[in-house]
Design a protein around this motif. Structure first.
Motif, short mmCIF file in Angstrom:
data_model
loop_
_atom_site.label_atom_id
_atom_site.label_comp_id
_atom_site.label_asym_id
_atom_site.label_seq_id
_atom_site.Cartn_x
_atom_site.Cartn_y
_atom_site.Cartn_z
N PRO A 152 -0.30 23.42 83.41
CA PRO A 152 0.71 22.78 82.57
C PRO A 152 1.63 23.79 81.89
N ASP A 153 1.25 25.04 81.91
CA ASP A 153 2.08 26.07 81.27
C ASP A 153 3.49 26.06 81.85
N MET A 154 3.55 25.71 83.10
CA MET A 154 4.83 25.70 83.78
C MET A 154 5.83 24.76 83.11
N LEU A 155 5.31 23.74 82.50
CA LEU A 155 6.20 22.75 81.90
C LEU A 155 6.38 22.96 80.40
N ARG A 156 5.68 23.93 79.87
CA ARG A 156 5.72 24.09 78.42
C ARG A 156 7.15 24.30 77.90
N PRO A 157 7.94 25.15 78.56
CA PRO A 157 9.32 25.32 78.06
C PRO A 157 10.07 23.99 78.00
N VAL A 158 9.92 23.20 79.03
CA VAL A 158 10.60 21.90 79.05
C VAL A 158 10.09 21.02 77.93
N ALA A 159 8.77 21.01 77.77
CA ALA A 159 8.17 20.18 76.72
C ALA A 159 8.66 20.60 75.34
N ASP A 160 8.71 21.89 75.12
CA ASP A 160 9.17 22.39 73.82
C ASP A 160 10.61 21.97 73.56
N GLN A 161 11.39 22.08 74.60
CA GLN A 161 12.80 21.74 74.48
C GLN A 161 12.97 20.27 74.11
N LEU A 162 12.21 19.42 74.77
CA LEU A 162 12.32 17.98 74.50
C LEU A 162 11.81 17.63 73.11
N GLN A 170 7.35 13.83 72.54
CA GLN A 170 6.15 14.64 72.77
C GLN A 170 5.66 14.40 74.18
N VAL A 171 5.95 15.29 75.07
CA VAL A 171 5.51 15.11 76.45
C VAL A 171 4.00 15.26 76.53
N ASP A 172 3.38 14.33 77.20
CA ASP A 172 1.95 14.41 77.45
C ASP A 172 1.79 15.37 78.62
N ILE A 173 1.77 16.63 78.28
CA ILE A 173 1.95 17.67 79.29
C ILE A 173 0.80 17.73 80.28
N GLY A 174 -0.33 17.20 79.90
CA GLY A 174 -1.47 17.24 80.81
C GLY A 174 -1.43 16.12 81.84
N ALA A 181 -10.30 13.47 79.02
CA ALA A 181 -9.27 13.97 78.12
C ALA A 181 -9.70 15.32 77.56
N GLY A 182 -8.72 16.14 77.25
CA GLY A 182 -9.02 17.40 76.61
C GLY A 182 -9.62 18.44 77.53
N GLU A 183 -9.91 18.04 78.74
CA GLU A 183 -10.39 19.02 79.71
C GLU A 183 -9.22 19.87 80.18
N HIS A 184 -9.51 20.84 80.97
CA HIS A 184 -8.48 21.66 81.57
C HIS A 184 -7.35 20.75 82.06
N GLN A 185 -6.28 20.73 81.31
CA GLN A 185 -5.18 19.87 81.69
C GLN A 185 -4.49 20.40 82.93
N HIS A 186 -3.86 19.48 83.63
CA HIS A 186 -3.15 19.91 84.82
C HIS A 186 -1.99 18.99 85.12
N VAL A 187 -1.02 19.55 85.77
CA VAL A 187 0.12 18.77 86.22
C VAL A 187 -0.13 18.45 87.69
N HIS A 188 0.15 17.23 88.08
CA HIS A 188 -0.07 16.84 89.46
C HIS A 188 1.19 16.97 90.29
N LEU A 189 1.00 17.52 91.47
CA LEU A 189 2.06 17.52 92.46
C LEU A 189 1.67 16.51 93.53
N VAL A 190 2.44 15.47 93.63
CA VAL A 190 2.09 14.41 94.57
C VAL A 190 3.08 14.42 95.73
N CYS A 191 2.56 14.57 96.94
CA CYS A 191 3.44 14.60 98.11
C CYS A 191 3.74 13.17 98.56
#
Lengths: 143, 143
Positions: free
Chosen positions: A104-114, A121-125, A83-93
DNA sequence: CTTCGTGCAAAGTGTTTGCAAGATT
DNA sequence: AATCTTGCAAACACTTTGCACGAAG
């Protein structure tokens, strides 16, 4: 390094520092993300006798302590991260099972909006986006 | 309505149209999203003798036919959806387990960006965002 | 009547629990 | 010495497989 924080966290709750707990935490840190089974394998390379039950219990404990978290990527077992390490979003094929990571920056706008719209509170990591990776998408086209 | 497309899809592959297959498909359509167990329960309300094994096999078949898909929301069993229906993104609360749905439009920018940058085709209708819902976030604050 | 589908029972995974022996403080 | 942890074995939940009977085409 994190051994000290582990020791403190345990002590502050009246829990005990054991070799198993250190090894499990170390394995999660080393592996980046891993299933309980993978953690078990890694731990056993150092300490052969450790039981899978202990892995499960320890991962749960470390999660309660806030040192690790888990996500569900595709089928089967959960995946544990530090936890708390370099967070990341997973892309699973969905096709080939490959797991990629993006910022995770990519999802920040969405998270803020929600958060603004409905207090969620999206667990963005620990987001997993399922889909088809570039390679498999190509392969699919050719068929 | 979808019975006919089911019949055609099956026939075109030399497979057979059975009551069970119609019922399972209907259950998934009716329930919106459901675990195999929930589908089983729904199907049994109409046809008591249907075995859970058949549910699993049929869901797998319907998925191969492209009529349904599944996602993994939190722990435990997968959740099946009708494919191509009103897609939605799931918000899963880690605390209370509540599942909320939002429009996939919210993720479209992210999906487009990923497609452009690395060719990853996000399955935008089957994204699950984990986190803490508004209610649980409040409760947490009070402690 | 041929081939596919279903139900049943059993075997497999992955995970959790109860309890006595062992380790930590 | 007191109490937390572990290992072991058994219990569990969910899913898959093998096989013979039944059903669809």
């Amino acid at each position: 390094m994190s051994d000290s924080s582990l020791a403190e966290l345990l002590r502050s709750r009246g829990l005990r520092l054991t070799a198993q707990r250190q090894l499990v935490l170390q394995a999660v840190l080393d592996l980046g993300h891993a299933t309980p089974e993978q953690v078990h394998t890694a731990v056993r390379e150092v300490a052969a006798g450790v039981n899978i039950t202990t892995i499960y219990r320890t991962l749960e404990l470390l999660e309660r302590l806030g040192l690790v978290t888990h996500t569900h990527l595709s089928h089967g077992s959960p995946t544990y991260h530090a936890a708390g390490e370099h967070q990341h979003v997973h892309l699973v094929c969905r096709e080939c099972g490959a797991i990629d990571e993006i910022s995770p920056d990519m999802l920040r706008p969405v998270a803020d909006q929600l958060a603004g719209q409905r207090g969620f509170q999206v667990d963005i990591g620990h987001v997993a986006l399922f889909g088809v990776c570039g390679r498999c998408a190509q392969d699919g086209d050719e068929k």
